[in-house]
Design a protein around this motif. Structure first.
Motif, PDB file in Angstrom:
ATOM      1  N   SER A  38      -8.400  -7.261  -3.578  1.00 34.58           N
ATOM      2  CA  SER A  38      -9.395  -6.494  -2.824  1.00 34.58           C
ATOM      3  C   SER A  38      -9.106  -6.556  -1.329  1.00 34.58           C
ATOM      4  O   SER A  38      -9.170  -5.539  -0.633  1.00 34.58           O
ATOM      5  N   TYR A  51     -11.371   1.273  -5.114  1.00 35.06           N
ATOM      6  CA  TYR A  51     -11.364   0.284  -6.188  1.00 35.06           C
ATOM      7  C   TYR A  51     -12.772  -0.243  -6.400  1.00 35.06           C
ATOM      8  O   TYR A  51     -13.604  -0.208  -5.507  1.00 35.06           O
ATOM      9  N   ASN A  53     -14.692  -3.571  -8.511  1.00 38.10           N
ATOM     10  CA  ASN A  53     -14.603  -4.777  -9.318  1.00 38.10           C
ATOM     11  C   ASN A  53     -15.813  -4.825 -10.235  1.00 38.10           C
ATOM     12  O   ASN A  53     -16.918  -4.473  -9.825  1.00 38.10           O
ATOM     13  N   MET A  61     -10.611  -4.943 -12.131  1.00 35.94           N
ATOM     14  CA  MET A  61     -10.574  -4.053 -10.981  1.00 35.94           C
ATOM     15  C   MET A  61     -10.094  -2.709 -11.492  1.00 35.94           C
ATOM     16  O   MET A  61      -9.083  -2.621 -12.180  1.00 35.94           O
TER      17      MET A  61
END
Length: 143
Positions: A38, A51, A53, A61
């Motif tokens: 990240s 992205y 999570n 992810m």
């Protein structure tokens, strides 16, 4: 170097394994490793990819091209099928469902959903484990 693990899981350099232009990638790793990824994404790739999570038990992810999300697919399908947005019900529980619930005429968060998703949902049903979708459909649509 890469090798194919069991169940068609590929391990190694993605540049060696991906031969087409993917719409998304899904990674499973520890929370610590996903935090590192990240940080890298934020510092180097935030202008081209998004992205999310998710997955408390199985940390994951999900990476997509910037601007690609579930609402885009629902919008395209609804236009093709002639279904008005107000007649769409979407169910979700994680961060990658945010745009979809916001787009749908009725956005339903699962009881086990993350708090930000519950905050934008029109309503909340029972959890995935408690048959929340079935209960919602029975109570609200009689099916």
């Amino acid at each position: 170097m890469f090798h194919q693990g069991k169940n068609n899981v590929f391990i190694g350099d993605l540049r060696d394994t991906i031969k087409t232009d993917p719409t998304s990638l899904l990674f499973f790793a520890s929370h610590e490793i996903l935090k590192e990824v990240s940080n890298h994404m934020d510092s180097r790739l935030s202008n081209i990819v998004t992205y999310r999570n998710w997955g408390a038990e199985w940390p994951a992810m999900e990476m997509t091209k910037l601007g690609v999300h579930k609402a885009i697919g629902i919008q395209a399908a609804s236009q093709y099928l002639g279904i008005d947005r107000k007649n769409i019900i979407a169910f979700g529980d994680e961060d990658n469902d945010m745009e979809m619930l916001d787009y749908a005429g009725v956005g339903v968060a699962m009881g086990n959903a993350i708090t930000p998703l519950k905050n934008i949902a029109n309503t909340i049903t029972l959890s995935n484990e408690d048959d929340g979708i079935a209960i919602y459909l029975e109570e609200n649509l009689g099916i």
